[in-house]
Design a protein around this motif. Structure first.
Motif, PDB file in Angstrom:
ATOM      1  N   LYS A  73       0.867  -1.177   0.000  1.00 12.12           N
ATOM      2  CA  LYS A  73       0.000   0.000   0.000  1.00 12.12           C
ATOM      3  C   LYS A  73       0.902   1.226   0.000  1.00 12.12           C
ATOM      4  N   VAL A  74       0.456   2.275  -0.649  1.00  9.38           N
ATOM      5  CA  VAL A  74       1.169   3.554  -0.626  1.00  9.38           C
ATOM      6  C   VAL A  74       0.277   4.527   0.135  1.00  9.38           C
ATOM      7  N   VAL A  75       0.766   4.973   1.291  1.00  5.79           N
ATOM      8  CA  VAL A  75      -0.013   5.844   2.166  1.00  5.79           C
ATOM      9  C   VAL A  75       0.874   7.011   2.598  1.00  5.79           C
ATOM     10  N   PRO A  76       0.566   8.229   2.170  1.00  3.94           N
ATOM     11  CA  PRO A  76       1.378   9.373   2.595  1.00  3.94           C
ATOM     12  C   PRO A  76       1.180   9.660   4.075  1.00  3.94           C
ATOM     13  N   PHE A  77       2.181  10.294   4.689  1.00 10.07           N
ATOM     14  CA  PHE A  77       2.044  10.630   6.100  1.00 10.07           C
ATOM     15  C   PHE A  77       2.719  11.952   6.415  1.00 10.07           C
ATOM     16  N   GLU A  78       2.268  12.520   7.512  1.00 12.93           N
ATOM     17  CA  GLU A  78       2.826  13.771   8.010  1.00 12.93           C
ATOM     18  C   GLU A  78       2.975  13.604   9.517  1.00 12.93           C
ATOM     19  N   GLY A  79       3.997  14.204  10.067  1.00 13.92           N
ATOM     20  CA  GLY A  79       4.190  14.107  11.509  1.00 13.92           C
ATOM     21  C   GLY A  79       5.210  13.046  11.853  1.00 13.92           C
TER      22      GLY A  79
END
Length: 168
Positions: A73-79
């Motif tokens: 899965k490709v899941v962007p993240f921040e933090g």
């Protein structure tokens, strides 16, 4: 039956290189499910937008066998990475290392993450000798100056770099 092992492979992926894809392939031998996490990191001033980076990763994964693609899965993240890893149900964070200089920074991060979340391990995968020198920043510099990056990235990324810099 053993619990499913989920790994998170974070990075800026600006752009994704053949070295990154090598880490993805090798990671699939270690985990049941792999989450590739392109970081939303405006501070680095990426060449490619987040949407472009996600699209590029997905295009490169299309070259993988279907059974492998089904596990990614490709899941962007921040933090914080550790928060993202926990949210994804990860048991491991996967980091690629090119050189000793990478290790100093990465070991600090791994130790901090282990303090915050002792149940999530960090695994370091050394780049193979043919990928040790490939860095996204160098690939961008070569492309910006009109050089041939085709041996460092997929054909689709190569074409995107040419378009981005108005070459070819």
């Amino acid at each position: 039956m053993a619990a499913e092992r989920t790994g998170v492979y974070p990075g800026t992926f600006d752009p994704v290189t053949s070295g990154h894809m090598e880490v993805v392939r090798r990671s699939l031998r270690l985990v049941d499910r792999l989450v590739i996490g392109p970081a939303i990191n405006i501070g680095k001033g990426p060449l490619f937008s987040l949407d472009e980076r996600i699209e590029i990763i997905k295009e490169d994964i299309e070259e993988f066998p279907q059974a492998d693609r089904d596990r990614i899965k490709v899941v962007p993240f921040e933090g914080l990475l550790i928060h993202f890893a926990r949210e994804m149900g990860a048991t491991v964070i996967i980091r690629g290392l090119r050189a000793v200089s990478d290790f100093e920074y990465e070991i600090q991060m791994a130790n901090m993450n282990a303090r915050m979340e002792p149940d999530i391990e960090t695994i370091f995968l050394m780049a193979s000798d043919r990928h040790q020198f490939i860095a996204s920043s160098l690939v961008k510099d070569i492309a910006r100056l009109g050089g041939d990056t085709s041996q460092f990235v997929s054909q689709k990324v190569f074409e995107r770099l040419k378009r981005k810099f108005g070459k070819g």
